[in-house]
Scaffold this active site. Structure first.
Site, PDB file in Angstrom:
ATOM      1  N   ARG A 146      54.861  88.901 -13.773  1.00 53.03           N
ATOM      2  CA  ARG A 146      53.890  88.074 -14.047  1.00 53.03           C
ATOM      3  C   ARG A 146      52.428  88.821 -13.869  1.00 53.03           C
ATOM      4  NH1 ARG A 146      53.558  81.926 -11.529  1.00 53.03           N
ATOM      5  NH2 ARG A 146      52.819  80.967 -13.465  1.00 53.03           N
TER       6      ARG A 146
ATOM      7  N   GLU B 281      50.314  83.630 -17.191  1.00 54.77           N
ATOM      8  CA  GLU B 281      50.222  84.845 -16.371  1.00 54.77           C
ATOM      9  C   GLU B 281      48.790  84.912 -15.840  1.00 54.77           C
ATOM     10  OE1 GLU B 281      53.150  88.057 -17.579  1.00 54.77           O
ATOM     11  OE2 GLU B 281      52.566  87.008 -19.201  1.00 54.77           O
TER      12      GLU B 281
END
Ligand SMILES: Cc1cc2nc3c(=O)[nH]c(=O)nc-3n(C[C@H](O)[C@H](O)[C@H](O)COP(=O)(O)OP(=O)(O)OC[C@H]3O[C@@H](n4cnc5c(N)ncnc54)[C@H](O)[C@@H]3O)c2cc1C
Ligand code: FES
Ligand code: FES
Length: 1375
Positions: free
Chosen positions: A954, A1305
């Site tokens: 991420r 993200e």
């Protein structure tokens, strides 16, 4: 193949009949008559007469019943995913006792006569959901859903127990639970997705003292509704709804169990005589492994793999299980659980009359509440803890009880002995035939009678523990317990006697610091005395070699003794109160999540797109009905696999032997790859990674082989005990550092189209600068995904050399191709199916492929289904994780902070295979360009090393880049001694510089550059200027706590990829949608459903509002939908939505003409009628698409900013996050509830990266943090006390999918604000330290490096491991 076609060998209720059927199985021995284990699960009766005594409740439930909601997250008691409610009936008191336990540690045989409730027992889609399930869904508190069943049970248990209190009746529909208890109920449960805020809201929604206004966004009410209206909208809570203990069990005759299974047995002696004779008889038997069992939670620590022959359950012996109050002590039986002991200690303190004994008990109880989690404390016994302490376990109880001079009674083969706890700890560990019987905890007498004999004497008692999580669920770096008898005299306070116990710092067991005690006794407490005592205690606390952070641990001892003695320096008899002062954190903490605000706007323009609708599948995730890969029943004949991995970085593999060959079928390695097949485990655009090491292993943690056995337990044992024969003959030394990679020019190539361009002329920029920093260095470590569901796959061979693989993966298409290549079969012989993934975060992209491939290879070889569910340790070792890196920067800047040039040299440690690493320079530079650096150049090398290959996690590269950019800004501000905020602002992009750095396509239109608006808005909404002043005042008036405040912007560039979609309308009007994207918990399916409903509503049928309910998004199937691509990079939801929009457009066009014709004929047309007619007229009701983004609009930038305020403790290094305020631009959010969940969840995952998570390796590169004991992700007690999030609906993005922007993200990067705020607080601490040191340092040291993660030892080290001594020195020098 459909999931439901797979039938388990043995499923569902184990009724009497089932048992009789199974007991005839030839492998199982006959059973002693009348010996049977009877218990209930969710009201169903289970009776077993043959069971391996080492079977845990979790293993039984998951493998032999249909109750799969109990999830295996760690197998060591550290995550709560397996929590169940255990209920027992006390036939004397006619009372049911209910409490949560970790089913992964509870032995099934210990449950005779018990009832178990899992989340399935609370309700279901068929019988109606429980209000807990409904509220988890409605408060948007379940994302991937893997943690949710355990969370539901923890909450349910808290509710059940609150109802039993004698508190006043709560209003109808509300529980007696308090808000603070509600939050604590889930403090032992981990969630990697949500960031906990919505889960805390669910819990608090049941309480009577919550302010409903404080509850966050939910689907029950809209803002502004009255309190009554809100209450009515909440799913009704009926406190009497669930019976946790079925009537039929009350009438069962359940004598304590005595079971035999093959050559193993389980005994439950009822008396000391029984126990003695049992022990005598087993002593006579040779080579018999005996296990004394109390709560069995020790297994979570020792992970014992030995096969015990005899299990002796100690809990039914009255002498061992009772608590007696004898005049001067509590006699606590060894099997009394920690929870019961806490209750007993608290009961003693209910007495209104204050006495010192009461004060001591209260503090012991409060310390014990920080041990492990409630579900462990409910099982774990006092005796088990002390026996483990004797073996070297870092126990809290041993330390606490040592200071109060507790005693223990032990029964050995020869005799019964009464020992001091100190004597007991110093002895060799008890053998398995010796029993700890009881513990005496003294009730310390009121000093009126003279503990020390002095008339004005008082007792002072305090306990301490410094650990990464304040509420427990984490071992302490050091714990301490100090008891002193003091009296006042003319000169101050005299110490009459003192006991200083310390433990958990890396010695065999807790110790008394006798030297310090002897030094202090009889003396008057002065600063000078303290100074000398602190020197002694630092020397006394000397961790053994190999223990992490030895200096930090010693400094904690100094801090704690200082805290203890400080209030006594100037105290008079009347104000000695047991030590609390401004330094301490040991008092009650403020509520965990005292408040949270969410500002979101929903929009009806594209209804239902834009609505915060409930995440698809949330309720079935809560009720445990959602099927994850490991929940798919095993097909008959199914085998299980476990990876054997290398522990050497570079070596020849000469052979593999397994010590445990029980049920082992094969050890599959590269040699088993069929002819023509390729040794391939994963592949990306940049190259493959082998499935198994061939003759040469290239990193520690590389897969060498796959042990395949009858059960997962046997496979794990075979893999765990495998001995690999290595040889390093004729091999060069491995490349283990990036420096060595540079020396050997060991790099992965970055394709030129992926290597970003420099901006401007660096030399010119440097020449324009007034100041320069040359080659400053930063190092960054890795991070582990810690998805709650570990890697898993199930491969089922099918006819005609086909293979069906169920995989928890973000990229089924790639796994498909890898499997075909590996098995040398055409791709149309392979099918990969993914329904849902229990958390991915990038870790189930490339790294899930070899797991699927290994199962497929084993299934291919053995022609039987093969599955695996990696244990947490193996998962952590194989995962790779984030890229570690080394950065050097050179920067030129003006005196006002304007940076004119920045150059970066970055060495990325990519490991042995390219994975996605060549994309990292691109990602990093995208986020690095967040400021206008003037000129910007870089040299980024992707180093090939002998480490496991690093993968996407991420915000891969972007989070590190954000940190680097902020480190440069902070450094510049420190050198210039100017406010760091002003340096940030000075270097903000104008729209022109933004276009220069990012290019016109990414930058978009000037209106889309919302960062300046966000920045100003956040300053106002967070009350920034005022809080700067408040922080300043706080820091001036507090010596041992300092605050820091920081406001940080983020920019994060994303790009869209091509993705397919298909929408099909069935005969009854229901709709099936398939997309390339995978549901990982990020709400992709939900947004896709909303989009399909919106687009199909263009047909404008009557009653089209109900379309949303008619839509089902179905599992990904690589043969049904090809070119599915990656689910990664935050944009898959919007790309999948766009693909669906294209399909719906086609369908609407096909339906429109018919609808108009029908409308003319009938006046009104509803959806179902239209579809029926369309079928009659052979309209094609299925449309496919392949969305390919246009080059000019495929990239765009996301903006956000965060303000965070932290408080650090200069004595322990603890950082408390007081408040975070976030504004994030979602364009026009497709679903504000889903996006909010992404923002909060990502932010908290970022807190993990910046503050907590150390993913460490040994010198060979082998990961050494291997579970919840050593790897600490955020818990509810480590998130911000206040978390305010605003989603900016900037809404004018013509080139975006319905104007929406990504949220998966980028918000993770905002957590850098926590790190920056911590740095600011540390700066204050260091300024103060400089004053104490009398150093005339001009402040140049303020440019210190704060490591990532900024853990407690890191913070404390920067604040001064010896800051207490310097403080005292400064005081003494003034006297
Ligand atoms: C996730 C987790 C976190 C934890 N955190 C902490 C912490 O922060 N601080 C802390 O102090 N502890 C902590 N513990 C340890 C916990 O307190 C112990 O696991 C527990 O007390 C052991 O009790 P038990 O009844 O389960 O023992 P068991 O597991 O049943 O037994 C442990 C060992 O002692 C033996 N044994 C048990 N009872 C007796 C007896 N009466 N006589 C002789 N031998 C006996 C058993 O044979 C076994 O070898 C943690 C445990 C877990 C699982
Ligand atoms: S699986 Fe049992 S606590 Fe984690
Ligand atoms: S929702 Fe909690 S771990 Fe995914």
């Amino acid at each position: 193949m459909d999931l439901h076609h797979l039938q388990p060998p043995f499923i569902g209720r184990t009724s009497m009949e089932d048992t009789q059927r199974t007991s005839t199985t030839p492998t199982e021995t006959t059973v002693e008559q009348n010996q049977r284990l009877v218990f209930a699960v969710n009201g169903e009766r289970f009776e077993l007469s043959t069971i391996d005594p080492s079977t845990t409740l979790l293993q039984f439930l998951r493998s032999q019943t249909r109750f799969k909601s109990v999830k295996l997250g760690c197998g060591e008691g550290g995550c709560g995913a397996c929590n169940v409610l255990l209920s027992k009936f006390d036939s004397n008191l006619k009372q049911v006792e209910d409490y949560t336990v970790s089913s992964c540690l509870t032995l099934l045989c210990s449950l005779n006569g018990c009832s178990i409730t899992t989340t399935e027992g609370l309700g279901s889609s068929k019988d109606g959901f429980h209000s807990i399930h409904q509220r988890f869904a409605g408060f948007h508190a379940s994302q991937c859903g893997f943690c949710t069943p355990g969370m539901c049970v923890s909450l349910f248990s808290a509710l059940v127990n609150a109802e039993k209190t004698n508190r006043p009746e709560a209003p109808l529909g509300v529980s007696k639970l308090t808000a603070s208890e509600a939050e604590k109920a889930i403090s032992g449960n981990l969630c990697r997705c949500t960031g906990y805020r919505p889960i805390a809201d669910v819990c608090k929604s049941f309480t009577s003292d919550v302010d409903m206004e404080d509850l966050g966004i939910n689907s029950f009410w809209k803002k502004g509704k009255s309190l009554d209206a809100k209450l009515q909208k909440l799913p009704f809570y009926d406190s009497k709804q669930i019976c946790t203990y079925p009537e039929f069990l009350k009438n069962e005759d359940n004598p304590p169990l005595r079971l035999k299974y093959q050559n193993k047995s389980w005994y439950s002696p009822l008396s000391m005589e029984d126990l003695r004779s049992l022990l005598d008889s087993v002593s006579a038997e040779k080579d018999v492994m005996v296990k004394l069992v109390a709560g069995n939670t020790g297994m979570g620590y020792y992970k014992e793999v030995e096969h015990y022959d005899k299990f002796i359950d100690l809990r039914f012996i009255p002498e061992l299980s009772t608590i007696k109050r004898v005049r001067s002590y509590l006699e606590v039986g060894a099997t009394v659980t920690i929870s019961k002991l806490i209750l007993a200690l608290k009961e003693e303190t209910n007495d209104d009359s204050f006495s010192e004994g009461v004060m001591v008990f209260k503090k012991i109880a409060s310390h014990l509440e920080k041990i492990a989690s409630e579900s462990i404390r409910n099982l774990a016994s006092l005796g088990g803890n002390l026996v483990m302490a004797q073996k070297g376990f870092p126990s809290d109880i041993a330390t606490v009880l040592l200071a109060v001079k507790s005693k223990v009674t032990v029964m050995t083969a020869q005799e019964k002995e009464f020992l001091t706890l100190e004597e007991f700890l110093e002895r060799p560990a008890l053998d398995s035939r010796s029993v700890l019987l009881s513990v005496h905890v003294p009730f310390l007498e009121s000093t009126k009678n003279g503990y020390s004999g002095k008339s004005n004497a008082k007792l002072v008692f305090e306990t301490y523990r410094a650990s990464p999580r304040p509420l427990g669920n984490a071992l302490a770096y050091l714990n301490a317990s100090f008891l002193a008898d003091v009296s006042t005299c003319d000169n101050g306070v005299v110490i009459n006697s003192i006991q200083l116990a310390l433990g958990s710092f890396g010695i065999k067991h807790a110790i008394r610091a006798s030297m310090v005690e002897n030094y202090l006794v009889g003396k008057t407490i002065t600063f000078g005395l303290m100074y000398e005592a602190l020197k002694l205690i630092r020397a006394a606390v000397s961790p053994e070699d190999g223990m992490s952070h030895p200096a930090y641990r010693s400094s904690l001892a100094v801090s704690f003794l200082f805290e203890f003695l400080l209030p006594l320096v100037d105290a008079s008899a009347s104000n000695i109160n047991g030590c609390t002062n401004e330094t301490t954190y040991n008092g009650e903490r403020t509520p965990l999540l005292s408040s949270a605000k969410q500002v979101v706007e929903s929009s009806r323009e594209h209804y239902p797109v834009g609505e915060p609708i409930i995440k698809s599948g949330a309720a079935i995730q809560a009720s445990g009905e959602a099927v994850f890969v490991d929940d798919i029943p095993s097909p008959s004949n199914c085998l299980h696999g476990a990876f054997i991995y290398s522990t050497k970085p570079l070596a020849w593999v000469k052979g593999i032997k397994s010590k445990s060959e029980k049920d082992l079928h094969a050890v599959v390695s590269f040699r088993d790859i069929p002819k023509g097949g390729v040794n391939i485990g994963a592949k990306t655009l940049f190259g493959p990674e082998p499935l198994f090491a061939d003759d040469l292993t290239q990193c520690a943690g590389q897969r060498i082989a796959f042990a395949v056995a009858d059960t997962q337990k046997s496979a794990d044992m075979a893999a765990d005990s495998a001995i690999v024969d290595y040889d390093t003959k004729d091999l060069e030394p491995p490349i283990l550092t990036v420096e060595q990679a540079v020396e050997k020019s060991s790099f992965f190539e970055v394709p030129s189209f992926l290597y970003p361009s420099h901006v401007g002329d660096f030399s010119k920029g440097m020449a324009e600068a007034d100041h320069h920093i040359y080659s400053a260095e930063i190092k960054l470590g890795s991070q582990y995904y810690f998805y709650m569901e570990t890697q898993t796959a199930l491969a089922v061979p099918d006819e005609d050399n086909c293979m069906v693989v169920y995989s928890s993966i973000q990229v089924p298409e790639f796994a498909h191709s890898v499997i075909a290549q590996c098995l040398n079969i055409p791709e149309n012989n392979v099918r990969v199916i993914t329904r849902r993934v229990g958390g991915g975060f990038g870790g189930k992209a490339i790294k899930a492929m070899p797991v699927a491939a290994a199962c497929a290879l084993a299934a291919h070889k053995l022609r039987r289904p093969v599955r695996t569910y990696l244990n947490r340790k193996t998962d952590m070792i194989l995962a790779g994780g984030r890229h570690p890196m080394k950065i050097n920067y050179t920067v030129g800047f003006k005196s006002n902070g304007k940076i004119t040039a920045l150059h970066l040299d970055i060495l990325l440690n990519a490991g042995m295979a390219p994975d996605i690493s060549p994309i990292m320079p691109w990602n990093m530079v995208g986020a690095l360009k967040k400021y206008d650096w003037g000129a910007f150049s870089f040299d980024i090398k992707v180093c090939k090393t002998n480490h496991s290959s690093k993968s996407a996690m991420r915000g891969p590269g972007e989070v590190q880049a954000t940190y680097i950019a902020e480190a440069v800004i902070e450094h510049v501000a420190a050198v210039l001694s100017i406010d760091v905020g002003s340096v940030r602002e000075t270097n903000f992009h104008t729209f022109d510089s933004l276009r220069l750095f990012y290019g016109n396509d990414s930058a978009g239109e000037s209106l889309e550059y919302t960062l300046p608006t966000i920045w100003d808005k956040l300053m106002k909404s967070s009350n920034f200027d005022h809080r700067v002043e408040m922080v300043k005042k706080f820091n001036e008036s507090n010596r041992w706590r300092k605050k820091g405040l920081s406001r940080v912007p983020i920019l994060h560039e994303v790009s869209l990829r091509a993705t397919p979609g298909r929408v099909s309308i069935l005969r009854d009007g229901s709709i099936v949608v398939e997309v390339g994207g995978i549901e990982l918990g990020q709400g992709l399916w939900t947004k896709v459903k909303q989009m399909a409903a919106y687009c199909l509503s263009a047909v404008r049928c009557d009653g089209a509002d109900g379309l949303l309910e008619k839509i089902r998004v179905i599992q990904a199937d690589t043969l049904s939908m090809v070119q599915g691509g990656f689910t990664a990079g935050s944009t898959t939801s919007e790309a999948s939505c766009e693909a669906v929009r294209l399909c719906c457009k086609v369908l609407v066009e096909r339906l429109m003409a018919l609808k108009e014709k029908l409308q003319e004929q009938t006046g009104s047309v509803n959806w179902d009628f239209l579809i029926l007619q369309a079928n009659f007229q052979s309209v094609n009701l299925s449309a496919s698409s392949y969305f390919v983004p246009e080059f000019s609009s495929m990239r765009y930038i996301n903006y956000g900013a965060a303000v965070t305020e932290v408080e650090i403790n200069l004595l322990t290094g603890e950082t408390k996050i007081l408040q975070s305020d976030i504004i994030y631009d979602c364009g026009k959010s497709m679903n504000p509830a889903v996006d909010l969940g992404q923002i909060e969840g990502a932010f908290v995952q970022g807190i993990g990266f910046f503050m907590l998570e150390e993913y460490l390796t040994n010198s060979d590169g082998l990961v050494i943090v291997d579970g919840t004991w050593t790897y600490k992700i955020p818990t509810i007690d480590t998130i911000p006390n206040q978390l305010n999030v605003e989603i900016l609906n900037s809404g004018h993005h013509k080139k975006r999918v319905l104007s929406s922007k990504a949220s998966g993200e980028p918000p993770l990067l905002l957590a850098v604000s926590v790190h920056c705020a911590t740095r600011s607080a540390i700066k204050e601490a260091r300024n103060q330290l400089r004053c104490w040191k009398g150093s005339d340092d001009d402040g140049s040291d303020s440019s210190f490096n704060l490591d990532v993660p900024a853990t407690m030892p890191v913070v404390k080290t920067l604040c001064g491991l010896d800051n207490v001594e310097f403080y005292l020195q400064s005081l003494l020098s003034k006297q």
